[in-house]
Motif scaffolding. Sequence first.
Motif, short mmCIF file in Angstrom:
data_model
loop_
_atom_site.label_atom_id
_atom_site.label_comp_id
_atom_site.label_asym_id
_atom_site.label_seq_id
_atom_site.Cartn_x
_atom_site.Cartn_y
_atom_site.Cartn_z
N GLN A 39 -10.63 5.48 -4.11
CA GLN A 39 -9.52 4.57 -3.89
C GLN A 39 -8.34 4.96 -4.77
OE1 GLN A 39 -9.92 0.05 -3.42
NE2 GLN A 39 -9.22 0.19 -5.53
N LYS A 49 0.21 9.33 -0.44
CA LYS A 49 -1.21 9.52 -0.71
C LYS A 49 -1.56 11.00 -0.70
CE LYS A 49 -5.81 8.04 0.78
NZ LYS A 49 -6.58 7.21 1.73
N PRO A 70 0.83 -1.20 0.00
CA PRO A 70 0.00 0.00 0.00
C PRO A 70 0.87 1.25 0.00
CG PRO A 70 0.03 -1.03 2.17
CD PRO A 70 0.73 -1.97 1.23
N GLU A 89 -9.93 5.56 -8.50
CA GLU A 89 -11.37 5.30 -8.60
C GLU A 89 -12.15 6.40 -7.93
OE1 GLU A 89 -14.62 1.82 -7.44
OE2 GLU A 89 -12.47 1.49 -7.10
N GLN A 101 -4.98 2.88 -5.90
CA GLN A 101 -4.35 1.55 -5.84
C GLN A 101 -3.13 1.52 -6.75
OE1 GLN A 101 -5.15 -1.12 -3.91
NE2 GLN A 101 -3.34 -2.14 -4.74
N PRO A 102 -1.95 1.24 -6.21
CA PRO A 102 -0.76 1.13 -7.08
C PRO A 102 -0.94 0.00 -8.10
CG PRO A 102 -0.11 1.26 -4.77
CD PRO A 102 -1.60 1.05 -4.78
N LEU A 103 -0.60 0.29 -9.34
CA LEU A 103 -0.56 -0.72 -10.38
C LEU A 103 0.86 -1.25 -10.49
CD1 LEU A 103 -2.68 1.16 -13.06
CD2 LEU A 103 -3.41 -0.82 -11.72
N HIS A 161 -13.15 5.56 -13.54
CA HIS A 161 -11.84 4.99 -13.22
C HIS A 161 -10.79 5.67 -14.10
CE1 HIS A 161 -13.35 1.45 -10.89
NE2 HIS A 161 -14.44 1.72 -11.60
N TYR A 178 -0.90 4.43 -11.00
CA TYR A 178 -1.91 4.23 -9.96
C TYR A 178 -3.30 4.17 -10.59
CZ TYR A 178 1.99 5.99 -7.16
OH TYR A 178 3.22 6.18 -6.59
N HIS A 179 -4.09 3.23 -10.08
CA HIS A 179 -5.49 3.14 -10.47
C HIS A 179 -6.29 4.05 -9.54
CE1 HIS A 179 -9.31 0.38 -10.75
NE2 HIS A 179 -9.50 1.58 -11.29
#
Length: 414
Positions: A26, A9, A3, A42, A28-30, A47, A39-40
């Motif tokens: 959200q 962040k 994370p 959302e 989320q690291p890709l 998205h 990073y994804h």
Amino acid sequence: MPPIVDQDKDTLLAVLAQAGLTDISQIQPLANGLSNHNYHIETPTAHYVLRENANAADSFCSREQELFYWRHLAKAKLAPELLWVSGDQRYYLSQFIFAQSLPSLPIASQFAPLMEDIEGREELVIEKRIAASGIDTLEQPEVPRKPSMASLYQDLSLQDLSLQYVAWKDLEYQCSAATFCQGETHIEAWLQSHADIKLAADPLAWYQSEQLVLLDSLTPNRVHSLLLQLLQQLRVQATGPYHISITEQWQEYHGQLLAFAAADKGEAWQNRLTQLLCIQTQIQGWAAILADCLVEPQFCHRDLNPHNLLLKDNRLYCIDFEYATTSHPLCELAVVLATHQLTPAQRHLLVRQYLAGHPGLTSGAIKAIPAAIEMYWVFAVYWALLMAAHTQGERQQEYFEWFDHFWPLISHTS
């Protein structure tokens, strides 16, 4: 992926606010690229992908050039839409594409009977040639009638096989020029063992023959067909104002390395530079071979490895345009051959179908493909050493490991 920490962040939230996104559900690291972080993102309604460019990669690419080609390919529906770029060009926000998996048959276990049959027929062909030559006076055994390709296909009982689903990024594979040539030798021997296959005056007609259609149908998946479709779409894209030849690229990378060599980059870095300097004559030869088969350059992405391709609705989309430019048509073919898990039959089909009628290459360009694969791995080791020169500590060691990983893939190295 671990994370992201709170500090990261907060930074990303501030960047996203600049892009007009504030209601973030959200982050989320890709899977990280070798140079950049992705990073994804959302939100309740959409998205996105946020990309953070690595400073070290700036020495390899022009951000203006990268963005030019990204926007152009997005308009052609060959890339995700680019939505926002930060003022310093450090961050890009783009459309998120939900990639789909590829249906595939198991290769090793299910296709072993076919490969054993191919090898057995090669032995029969050799026996027939010996008998015809009269060199061996011993009585030759009767050669059994060769079964048809159709019967072979039925014998595999493909209806009993269960499909696997493979993410495109999991097709990653390292194929050297030597491995490619070995596969070509095997397939050519198999084709020659079939007396009913005749080379037509028109290569396209030959590759549309029943035998090669069946050869294509025996491949475990449609990777080669999807790659061919993408390559054919990319080669007709506008070239734009940017251009670099393979020789110019080599000279540019080499000049940067020599500039770093004047500084003290440490023994580990210098030892790898010495390795690279020892194959300069071979590199020059490969570059010359490629120059000789060039008629006209075309648009090239130049980094179509599995991690830079997304499959959706039975078509491929490109990402990461740091190396995109106008260059040699074999650049594109070499990358997919070198980095994708393809069977020898798939490589054979992809090569011939890509080269058939290609306006930018001479009729003998097929002989230059090993040189193109060699140069792909040459550029990979240059990249690793240049990235190592820009970094320190653990990150530098990571680039040394990439150099050591790529190095054996180049011919005439230990």
